[in-house]
Motif scaffolding. Sequence first.
Motif, short mmCIF file in Angstrom:
data_model
loop_
_atom_site.label_atom_id
_atom_site.label_comp_id
_atom_site.label_asym_id
_atom_site.label_seq_id
_atom_site.Cartn_x
_atom_site.Cartn_y
_atom_site.Cartn_z
N GLY A 62 0.82 -1.21 0.00
CA GLY A 62 0.00 0.00 0.00
C GLY A 62 0.85 1.25 0.00
O GLY A 62 2.04 1.23 0.31
N SER A 63 0.23 2.37 -0.32
CA SER A 63 0.92 3.65 -0.38
C SER A 63 1.12 4.20 1.03
O SER A 63 0.44 3.79 1.97
N PRO A 64 2.05 5.16 1.19
CA PRO A 64 2.18 5.81 2.49
C PRO A 64 0.88 6.41 2.99
O PRO A 64 0.59 6.34 4.20
N ALA A 65 0.08 6.97 2.10
CA ALA A 65 -1.20 7.56 2.51
C ALA A 65 -2.13 6.49 3.08
O ALA A 65 -2.82 6.70 4.08
N ALA A 66 -2.16 5.31 2.45
CA ALA A 66 -3.00 4.22 2.95
C ALA A 66 -2.50 3.72 4.30
O ALA A 66 -3.29 3.45 5.21
N LEU A 67 -1.20 3.62 4.44
CA LEU A 67 -0.63 3.16 5.71
C LEU A 67 -0.89 4.18 6.82
O LEU A 67 -1.15 3.80 7.97
N GLU A 68 -0.85 5.46 6.49
CA GLU A 68 -1.16 6.50 7.47
C GLU A 68 -2.62 6.40 7.93
O GLU A 68 -2.93 6.55 9.11
N TRP A 69 -3.50 6.15 6.99
CA TRP A 69 -4.93 5.99 7.33
C TRP A 69 -5.10 4.84 8.30
O TRP A 69 -5.79 4.96 9.32
N LEU A 70 -4.46 3.72 7.99
CA LEU A 70 -4.60 2.54 8.85
C LEU A 70 -3.95 2.78 10.21
O LEU A 70 -4.54 2.41 11.25
N LEU B 130 -14.29 -11.39 14.34
CA LEU B 130 -13.70 -10.08 14.08
C LEU B 130 -14.75 -9.18 13.43
O LEU B 130 -15.25 -9.49 12.34
N ALA B 131 -15.08 -8.09 14.09
CA ALA B 131 -16.09 -7.16 13.59
C ALA B 131 -15.43 -6.02 12.83
O ALA B 131 -14.41 -5.47 13.27
N VAL B 132 -15.98 -5.65 11.69
CA VAL B 132 -15.44 -4.56 10.88
C VAL B 132 -15.90 -3.22 11.46
O VAL B 132 -17.10 -2.95 11.56
N LEU B 133 -14.94 -2.37 11.83
CA LEU B 133 -15.22 -1.03 12.32
C LEU B 133 -15.22 0.00 11.19
O LEU B 133 -16.07 0.88 11.14
N GLU B 134 -14.22 -0.11 10.31
CA GLU B 134 -14.10 0.79 9.17
C GLU B 134 -13.42 0.05 8.04
O GLU B 134 -12.66 -0.91 8.26
N HIS B 135 -13.67 0.53 6.82
CA HIS B 135 -12.92 0.00 5.68
C HIS B 135 -12.75 1.11 4.65
O HIS B 135 -13.47 2.11 4.65
N ALA B 136 -11.76 0.93 3.80
CA ALA B 136 -11.48 1.89 2.74
C ALA B 136 -10.87 1.14 1.56
O ALA B 136 -10.22 0.10 1.74
N GLU B 137 -11.08 1.67 0.37
CA GLU B 137 -10.54 1.03 -0.83
C GLU B 137 -9.14 1.57 -1.11
O GLU B 137 -8.91 2.79 -1.10
N LEU B 138 -8.22 0.67 -1.36
CA LEU B 138 -6.83 1.07 -1.59
C LEU B 138 -6.70 2.03 -2.76
O LEU B 138 -5.89 2.96 -2.73
N ALA B 139 -7.50 1.84 -3.78
CA ALA B 139 -7.42 2.69 -4.98
C ALA B 139 -7.80 4.14 -4.71
O ALA B 139 -7.49 5.02 -5.52
N ASP B 140 -8.47 4.41 -3.59
CA ASP B 140 -8.91 5.77 -3.30
C ASP B 140 -7.81 6.63 -2.67
O ASP B 140 -8.00 7.84 -2.51
N PHE B 141 -6.69 6.02 -2.31
CA PHE B 141 -5.62 6.78 -1.68
C PHE B 141 -4.64 7.31 -2.73
O PHE B 141 -4.47 6.71 -3.80
N ALA B 142 -4.00 8.41 -2.39
CA ALA B 142 -3.04 9.03 -3.30
C ALA B 142 -1.86 8.11 -3.54
O ALA B 142 -1.45 7.34 -2.65
#
Length: 254
Positions: free
Chosen positions: A39-47, A185-197
């Motif tokens: 993943g990108s740095p932006a995606a890793l920051e989000w996580l 394991l319950a999902v709290l949040e999710h995001a699509e990798l393609a949406d990150f810079a």
Amino acid sequence: MTEADPMTDEFDTMAAWTAEAVAELGSDHAIPAACRGSGSPAALEWLAGRLRLQPGTRLLDCGAGVGGPAELVARRYQVAPVLAEPMIHACRASARLFGRPVVVAAGDRLPFATGVFDAVWSLGVLCTVRDQAGLLAELRRVSRPGARVGLLVFLRTVARLPEQPEGNHFLTAEELDALLAGVGLAVLEHAELADFADPEPEWQAAADRVEAVIERRHGSDHRWQNARSQEQVIGQLISEDLVAGRLLVLDPAG
């Protein structure tokens, strides 16, 4: 995983070559090169933000590869990462590059006590293992009460892929939901990798220089050719939206 595993060339041999290339080019190339496929740095920051990382957080990176993502958040958030990775040369490469604690271990058989980690993540690993429920159950087991688990998962968006990369077992979103529910394991949040810079140009250039050194040194080696072919197949599937990356933040309490 063993030396007979079809992904050994991609994840073990390439890891050793990555460490050698970084030694030639300089340590400023280490993190970009070691984050390949995570993943990108932006995606890793989000996580990282949603896992509530802070100074002193004991983070387990399960299937850590060469250890780039763990090192990125260790430097930015002053967390204390511990790496678990089944490929021995990847473990050696991460120790050489970053010097963080690392153990040779498969994700479905983690050598840690129950409830010892403040946060856990596993990036791009689930689709590479057969016992997916076992891996997820272990991530839950080693998480302390109140911890969160982060995943980067590559999902199949169609019923059947035109070409199946060796050693990969892509789930659909529906299959993943059922698997997570089955292990509590319950999902709290999710995001699509393609949406990150995308990474900054300097970051990508550093990673590309490492790749160029590896190809110059080993491009005629069948192991490099095998790894490159595997990467190209997966890259094509992603570019055609047949496989898509998804980030998830999970609650181990269910």
